[in-house]
Design a protein around this motif. Structure first.
Motif, short mmCIF file in Angstrom:
data_model
loop_
_atom_site.label_atom_id
_atom_site.label_comp_id
_atom_site.label_asym_id
_atom_site.label_seq_id
_atom_site.Cartn_x
_atom_site.Cartn_y
_atom_site.Cartn_z
N GLY A 196 -3.07 -8.73 7.15
CA GLY A 196 -2.96 -7.61 6.23
C GLY A 196 -2.68 -6.26 6.88
O GLY A 196 -2.39 -5.30 6.18
N THR A 197 -2.78 -6.17 8.20
CA THR A 197 -2.54 -4.89 8.86
C THR A 197 -1.05 -4.55 8.87
O THR A 197 -0.20 -5.43 8.80
CB THR A 197 -3.08 -4.89 10.30
N VAL A 198 -0.76 -3.27 8.99
CA VAL A 198 0.62 -2.79 8.94
C VAL A 198 1.33 -3.12 10.25
O VAL A 198 0.86 -2.80 11.34
CB VAL A 198 0.67 -1.26 8.70
N SER A 251 0.81 -1.22 0.00
CA SER A 251 0.00 0.00 0.00
C SER A 251 0.85 1.27 0.00
O SER A 251 0.31 2.36 -0.11
CB SER A 251 -0.95 0.01 1.20
N HIS A 252 2.17 1.14 0.09
CA HIS A 252 3.02 2.33 0.06
C HIS A 252 3.17 2.83 -1.37
O HIS A 252 2.68 3.90 -1.71
CB HIS A 252 4.39 2.01 0.69
N ASN A 264 7.12 -13.90 4.25
CA ASN A 264 8.25 -14.27 5.09
C ASN A 264 7.73 -15.37 6.01
O ASN A 264 7.08 -15.10 7.02
CB ASN A 264 8.74 -13.05 5.88
N LYS A 265 7.97 -16.63 5.63
CA LYS A 265 7.41 -17.77 6.37
C LYS A 265 7.90 -17.84 7.81
O LYS A 265 7.14 -18.17 8.70
CB LYS A 265 7.74 -19.08 5.65
N ASP A 266 9.18 -17.53 8.03
CA ASP A 266 9.73 -17.61 9.39
C ASP A 266 9.12 -16.58 10.32
O ASP A 266 8.77 -16.89 11.46
CB ASP A 266 11.26 -17.44 9.35
N ALA A 267 8.98 -15.34 9.84
CA ALA A 267 8.42 -14.28 10.68
C ALA A 267 6.90 -14.23 10.63
O ALA A 267 6.28 -13.50 11.41
CB ALA A 267 8.99 -12.93 10.24
N ARG A 268 6.31 -14.99 9.69
CA ARG A 268 4.86 -14.98 9.48
C ARG A 268 4.35 -13.56 9.20
O ARG A 268 3.41 -13.07 9.82
CB ARG A 268 4.13 -15.59 10.66
N THR A 269 5.02 -12.93 8.22
CA THR A 269 4.66 -11.58 7.79
C THR A 269 4.74 -11.50 6.27
O THR A 269 5.31 -12.37 5.62
CB THR A 269 5.62 -10.52 8.37
N PHE A 270 4.17 -10.44 5.73
CA PHE A 270 4.38 -10.07 4.34
C PHE A 270 5.37 -8.91 4.36
O PHE A 270 5.16 -7.92 5.06
CB PHE A 270 3.08 -9.63 3.66
N ASP A 271 6.45 -9.03 3.59
CA ASP A 271 7.50 -8.02 3.58
C ASP A 271 7.60 -7.39 2.21
O ASP A 271 7.57 -8.08 1.19
CB ASP A 271 8.85 -8.64 3.95
N PRO A 291 -3.40 -0.94 5.51
CA PRO A 291 -3.28 -2.40 5.31
C PRO A 291 -3.27 -2.81 3.84
O PRO A 291 -3.59 -2.02 2.95
CB PRO A 291 -4.52 -2.97 6.01
N LEU A 292 -2.95 -4.08 3.61
CA LEU A 292 -3.03 -4.66 2.27
C LEU A 292 -4.49 -4.66 1.82
O LEU A 292 -5.41 -4.76 2.64
CB LEU A 292 -2.50 -6.10 2.27
N SER A 293 -4.70 -4.58 0.52
CA SER A 293 -6.05 -4.59 -0.04
C SER A 293 -6.58 -6.01 -0.16
O SER A 293 -5.83 -6.93 -0.50
CB SER A 293 -6.04 -3.95 -1.43
N HIS A 294 -7.85 -6.17 0.10
CA HIS A 294 -8.52 -7.45 -0.10
C HIS A 294 -8.93 -7.61 -1.56
O HIS A 294 -9.14 -6.63 -2.27
CB HIS A 294 -9.79 -7.54 0.76
#
Length: 155
Positions: A121-123, A93-94, A102-109, A131-134
């Motif tokens: 999806g939240t920041v 969204s930037h 990122n499977k280890d951190a369980r995040t989207f990077d 947040p990320l768009s649905h």
């Protein structure tokens, strides 16, 4: 008089509401997932891409920042987080770069400017402002398929 008004007004209306490009069509796009939704474990995410033949894109259902509702995404993620299944556009969204799981951190990077998102999806960390768009979706006919709202671009 009526004919004169129609003759003068019609070209202006076509300018404001042009016809879609030839071959362009909105509707559900069938996607075959690498892992069916019923086999996803909590914290798992599956990436998918828009079909390239015909050239297609997904339509963002919500969002903010660089991801306004109605904007296009060429990929997405199906995520199972705390028992809930969500489908997100791949766009940060930037500035719209493609996020990665990122499977280890369980995040989207986001590799472009360092934004991180929780699996819901939240920041987690900016500079992404929202947040990320649905993506609007529903289960497909087969367990490994989903239908995502999209558009065939016609080129």
């Amino acid at each position: 008089m009526t004919a004169t008004v129609i003759t003068g007004l019609l070209p202006i209306l076509v300018f404001f509401w042009p016809a879609p490009p030839k071959g362009q069509k909105k509707g559900p796009i069938n996607i075959a997932l690498q892992t069916p939704i019923n086999q996803l474990q909590d914290g798992d995410a599956v990436k998918f891409d828009a079909p390239r033949n015909p050239n297609s894109a997904f339509i963002m259902a919500d969002g903010g920042g660089d991801n306004a509702p109605g904007e296009l995404a060429f990929g997405g993620f199906v995520v199972k987080n705390q028992g809930k299944v969500s489908v997100f556009a791949i766009n940060c969204s930037h500035l719209g770069c493609s996020v990665a799981l990122n499977k280890d951190a369980r995040t989207f990077d986001c590799p472009c400017h360092g934004s991180r998102f929780h699996l819901d999806g939240t920041v987690l960390r900016g500079p992404a402002p929202v947040p990320l768009s649905h993506l609007a979706w529903k289960q497909g006919a087969n367990p490994g398929d989903i239908e995502v709202e999209g558009i065939v671009l016609g080129f």
